[in-house]
Design a protein around this motif. Structure first.
Motif, short mmCIF file in Angstrom:
data_model
loop_
_atom_site.label_atom_id
_atom_site.label_comp_id
_atom_site.label_asym_id
_atom_site.label_seq_id
_atom_site.Cartn_x
_atom_site.Cartn_y
_atom_site.Cartn_z
N UNK A 188 0.84 -1.21 0.00
CA UNK A 188 0.00 0.00 0.00
C UNK A 188 0.88 1.26 0.00
N UNK A 189 1.86 1.26 -0.87
CA UNK A 189 2.76 2.42 -0.99
C UNK A 189 2.50 3.11 -2.33
N UNK A 190 2.76 4.42 -2.38
CA UNK A 190 2.69 5.09 -3.69
C UNK A 190 3.98 4.73 -4.42
N UNK A 191 3.89 4.06 -5.58
CA UNK A 191 5.12 3.60 -6.22
C UNK A 191 5.80 4.72 -7.01
N UNK A 192 6.88 5.26 -6.45
CA UNK A 192 7.61 6.32 -7.16
C UNK A 192 9.08 5.90 -7.29
N UNK A 193 9.24 4.61 -7.54
CA UNK A 193 10.62 4.09 -7.58
C UNK A 193 11.06 3.81 -9.01
N UNK A 194 10.97 2.55 -9.49
CA UNK A 194 11.54 2.19 -10.79
C UNK A 194 11.20 3.22 -11.88
N UNK A 195 12.15 3.48 -12.78
CA UNK A 195 11.97 4.52 -13.80
C UNK A 195 11.08 4.01 -14.93
N UNK A 196 9.79 4.03 -14.64
CA UNK A 196 8.75 3.52 -15.53
C UNK A 196 7.61 4.52 -15.29
N UNK A 197 7.00 5.01 -16.34
CA UNK A 197 5.97 6.04 -16.17
C UNK A 197 4.62 5.40 -15.86
N UNK A 198 3.75 6.17 -15.21
CA UNK A 198 2.40 5.67 -14.95
C UNK A 198 1.46 5.94 -16.13
N UNK A 199 1.94 6.68 -17.12
CA UNK A 199 1.05 7.07 -18.23
C UNK A 199 0.80 5.90 -19.18
N UNK A 200 -0.40 5.89 -19.74
CA UNK A 200 -0.70 4.88 -20.76
C UNK A 200 0.29 5.02 -21.92
N UNK A 201 0.70 3.88 -22.42
CA UNK A 201 1.48 3.88 -23.66
C UNK A 201 0.60 4.54 -24.73
N UNK A 202 1.14 5.44 -25.57
CA UNK A 202 0.29 6.19 -26.50
C UNK A 202 -0.56 5.29 -27.43
N UNK A 203 -1.76 5.75 -27.76
CA UNK A 203 -2.70 4.93 -28.54
C UNK A 203 -2.17 4.53 -29.92
#
Ligand SMILES: Cc1ncc(COP(=O)(O)O)c(C=O)c1O
Length: 393
Positions: free
Chosen positions: A31-46
């Motif tokens: 239950x942590x806010x994941x702000x670690x690994x360099x991976x974005x939370x954004x959807x991959x573009x359509x």
């Protein structure tokens, strides 16, 4: 006018996402806010999904290769985005940037040779060097009031006849520097004069905030191009790291051949169909438009964090990165040990961050936070941090 929204975050739990589904394993809690690994939370573009979906309509996914148009797509991207002119024949493949660094290192050094890194830096560099029988030398970055530079005097002093390569992060993860032409030029001169090859990890090269400008190291001079490997990928830029498709530009023909021999030895040249299709869809006009909007959004998050910290938690020192969506917080004022800082973020703040220590010498007392998420998540994280800090002592 904006075509894309970055405010809504798709739930990735249960998709074997490293960032979300490994929280419990890595941090003991999920239950942590994941702000670690360099991976974005954004959807991959359509438009990337459309290209993948189109290819997926064909009923056979057999062995594949990258044709001429694939390399031309990369050539065009590098010209348009970085004003760098290269030939299609100077491009080679690697599934990920890290295995590529290893292949380049193997191409230019033997077991027992020395490879330089400049810490604090992306820690898989250390594993690549040490677990492959090379000796790691460190040229610590110089830090003055949060500004990082390369230490050229120390660099010259640690070089020996066994030093064969330096692995650099350009732009630099985690300190966010976009190395200048002068800095790269000085580095090239030292390396050239000492027979050292430059293995430049430029995976973050598209994530640069104006007015900073990324300079592929080989683009700065003929000398640089003669001794350098430039690794790049659409993976960070478009959130497609799970497709394991990256590339390297090697302008020196002899080095190119040596690299290809390693690629062949490991039998890693093949790649995968969807990674190829996604790369061509990403490096396009639509990709450039999406990227510009994404950069604006992330820069907004970064500015928000910097202003928040400066106004409300000024004992943390943080500089605006010139590139990358990663923030490097200097928490030394709090005098916490490495373990205390780790426990503080997990138990008191509730955010999964990367500990500075893992980036090597010069990282203790720092944490790295990933800001490539929605503004609402960033705001929540900052409030949690403020409350936890005010509860200290
Ligand atoms: C500087 C740097 N290099 C390489 C990588 C990962 O590269 P790959 O997954 O393509 O091996 C990362 C990911 O965070 C990174 O920050």
């Amino acid at each position: 006018m904006n075509n894309y929204s970055f405010d809504n975050i798709t739930d990735r739990r249960g998709t074997n996402s490293v960032k979300y589904d490994l929280l419990k394993q890595r941090y003991g809690k999920d239950d942590l806010i994941p702000m670690w690994v360099a991976d974005m939370d954004f959807d991959t573009p359509p438009f990337i999904f459309e290209a993948i979906a189109k290819r997926a309509q064909h009923p056979i996914l057999g062995y594949t290769f990258r044709d001429e148009s694939y390399n031309i797509t990369i050539v065009d991207w590098l010209k348009n985005r970085h004003q760098w002119d290269i030939e299609p024949t100077q491009i080679s493949f690697t599934p990920g940037v890290v295995p590529g660094l290893l292949m380049a290192m193997e191409a230019v050094s033997e077991i027992g040779d020395e490879i330089i890194v400049q810490t604090p830096v992306y820690f898989p560099f250390f594993t690549t060097i040490k677990q492959n029988g090379r000796i790691m030398l460190n040229n610590n970055l110089k830090e003055i009031d949060g500004n990082y530079t390369m230490d050229f005097d120390n660099l010259k002093s640690i070089i020996t006849p066994k030093t064969k390569a330096i692995i650099i992060s350009n732009p630099h993860n985690p300190v966010g520097r976009v190395w200048s032409k002068e800095e790269l030029g000085e580095l090239v001169d030292i390396c050239y004069d000492n027979g050292i090859k430059i293995i430049s990890d430029e995976i973050h090269s598209d994530i640069v905030f104006s007015p900073n400008k990324h300079l592929p190291i080989s683009s700065i001079s003929e000398k640089a191009a003669e001794i350098s490997f430039v690794f790049m990928a659409p993976s960070k830029t478009f959130n497609i790291a799970g497709l394991s498709t990256s590339f390297v530009v090697i302008q020196n023909t002899k080095l190119y051949k040596k690299y290809e021999k390693k690629l062949d030895a490991f039998h890693l040249w093949q790649g995968n169909i969807f990674g190829n299709v996604a790369t061509q869809a990403a490096y396009s006009k639509k990709g450039a438009e999406w990227l510009d909007e994404m950069l604006d959004y992330v820069e907004g998050n970064i500015n928000y964090v910097i202003d928040f910290i400066n106004e409300r938690i000024p004992k943390i020192f943080v500089h605006k990165p010139e590139a990358t969506y990663l923030l490097w917080f200097d928490m030394k004022e709090y005098g916490m040990t490495h373990k205390e800082l780790t426990d503080f973020f997990i138990n008191d703040v509730g955010i999964a961050i990367n500990q500075g220590r893992i980036f090597g010498s010069g990282g203790d007392g720092y944490i790295r936070m990933n800001a490539a998420t929605s503004k609402a998540v960033v705001e929540n994280a900052m409030l949690k941090l403020e409350v936890a800090i005010s509860n200290l002592r």
